[in-house]
Design a protein around this motif. Structure first.
Motif, mmCIF file in Angstrom:
data_model
loop_
_atom_site.group_PDB
_atom_site.id
_atom_site.type_symbol
_atom_site.label_atom_id
_atom_site.label_comp_id
_atom_site.label_asym_id
_atom_site.label_seq_id
_atom_site.Cartn_x
_atom_site.Cartn_y
_atom_site.Cartn_z
ATOM 1 N N ASP A 1 0.869 -1.178 0.000
ATOM 2 C CA ASP A 1 0.000 0.000 0.000
ATOM 3 C C ASP A 1 0.903 1.225 0.000
ATOM 4 O OD1 ASP A 1 -1.714 2.156 0.780
ATOM 5 O OD2 ASP A 1 -3.092 0.715 1.694
ATOM 6 N N ASN B 1 -3.369 4.361 8.021
ATOM 7 C CA ASN B 1 -3.914 4.164 9.362
ATOM 8 C C ASN B 1 -5.420 4.372 9.422
ATOM 9 O OD1 ASN B 1 -1.452 3.441 10.450
ATOM 10 N ND2 ASN B 1 -0.931 5.544 11.001
ATOM 11 N N HIS C 1 -7.036 -0.014 5.778
ATOM 12 C CA HIS C 1 -6.164 -0.722 4.836
ATOM 13 C C HIS C 1 -6.544 -2.203 4.784
ATOM 14 C CE1 HIS C 1 -4.141 -0.950 8.787
ATOM 15 N NE2 HIS C 1 -3.876 -2.185 8.419
ATOM 16 N N ILE C 2 -5.963 -2.906 3.828
ATOM 17 C CA ILE C 2 -6.185 -4.341 3.699
ATOM 18 C C ILE C 2 -5.335 -5.056 4.747
ATOM 19 C CG2 ILE C 2 -5.901 -6.353 2.194
ATOM 20 C CD1 ILE C 2 -6.345 -4.424 -0.187
ATOM 21 N N LYS C 3 -5.980 -5.939 5.494
ATOM 22 C CA LYS C 3 -5.276 -6.700 6.528
ATOM 23 C C LYS C 3 -4.093 -7.441 5.900
ATOM 24 C CE LYS C 3 -6.002 -10.120 10.109
ATOM 25 N NZ LYS C 3 -6.872 -11.162 10.643
ATOM 26 N N GLY C 4 -2.936 -7.294 6.512
ATOM 27 C CA GLY C 4 -1.734 -7.972 6.030
ATOM 28 C C GLY C 4 -0.941 -7.179 5.000
ATOM 29 N N SER C 5 -1.476 -6.034 4.571
ATOM 30 C CA SER C 5 -0.733 -5.235 3.588
ATOM 31 C C SER C 5 0.409 -4.491 4.277
ATOM 32 C CB SER C 5 -1.666 -4.262 2.867
ATOM 33 O OG SER C 5 -2.245 -3.343 3.764
ATOM 34 N N TRP D 1 -7.314 0.664 -2.839
ATOM 35 C CA TRP D 1 -7.291 -0.413 -1.840
ATOM 36 C C TRP D 1 -8.691 -0.925 -1.508
ATOM 37 C CZ3 TRP D 1 -9.323 -0.637 3.107
ATOM 38 C CH2 TRP D 1 -9.827 0.547 3.636
ATOM 39 N N GLN E 1 -9.669 -4.775 -1.995
ATOM 40 C CA GLN E 1 -10.117 -5.567 -0.844
ATOM 41 C C GLN E 1 -11.355 -6.392 -1.201
ATOM 42 O OE1 GLN E 1 -10.026 -4.458 3.666
ATOM 43 N NE2 GLN E 1 -11.762 -3.430 2.745
ATOM 44 N N LYS F 1 -10.884 -13.310 1.650
ATOM 45 C CA LYS F 1 -10.012 -13.588 2.820
ATOM 46 C C LYS F 1 -10.608 -14.719 3.626
ATOM 47 C CE LYS F 1 -6.655 -10.576 2.776
ATOM 48 N NZ LYS F 1 -5.300 -10.792 2.915
#
Length: 105
Positions: free
Chosen positions: A29, A37, A40-44, A96, A100, A105
């Protein structure tokens, strides 16, 4: 001309982002930390576009890379930078939020 623009923005053939994720793709990202903050995409991984060249060590060359930002413009620039640095499989994921939704996921 149109084909060149498509290539610059990573708008070639449809990309299966879930398949890339199954291959261990890294989502980079390239928005600012404050943008990241706020969501965002989890794990990015957040590496702002202005800092990407100094942070190449954080991005694996042997895994697919998906860049994203707010709209797709900065991620297109990041894709160009990474491909110029020898990354072979780099895809512009665009904004993003839309990326997503494309990733299960």
């Amino acid at each position: 001309m149109i084909q060149g623009l498509k290539k610059i923005f990573g708008l070639g053939p449809k990309v299966d982002f879930n398949e890339l994720m199954s291959k261990g793709a890294q989502i980079i990202d390239v928005r600012t930390p404050s943008e990241f903050n706020s969501g965002h995409i989890k794990g990015s991984l957040n590496i702002p576009l202005s800092n990407i060249s100094e942070n190449l060590a954080k991005i694996k060359k042997d895994k697919p890379v998906i860049t994203c930002c707010a709209s797709g413009m900065r991620s297109a620039s990041a894709r160009s930078i990474l491909t110029s640095k020898g990354y072979r499989e780099v895809h512009n994921g665009g904004g993003w939020m839309s990326l997503q939704q494309k990733i299960r996921k």
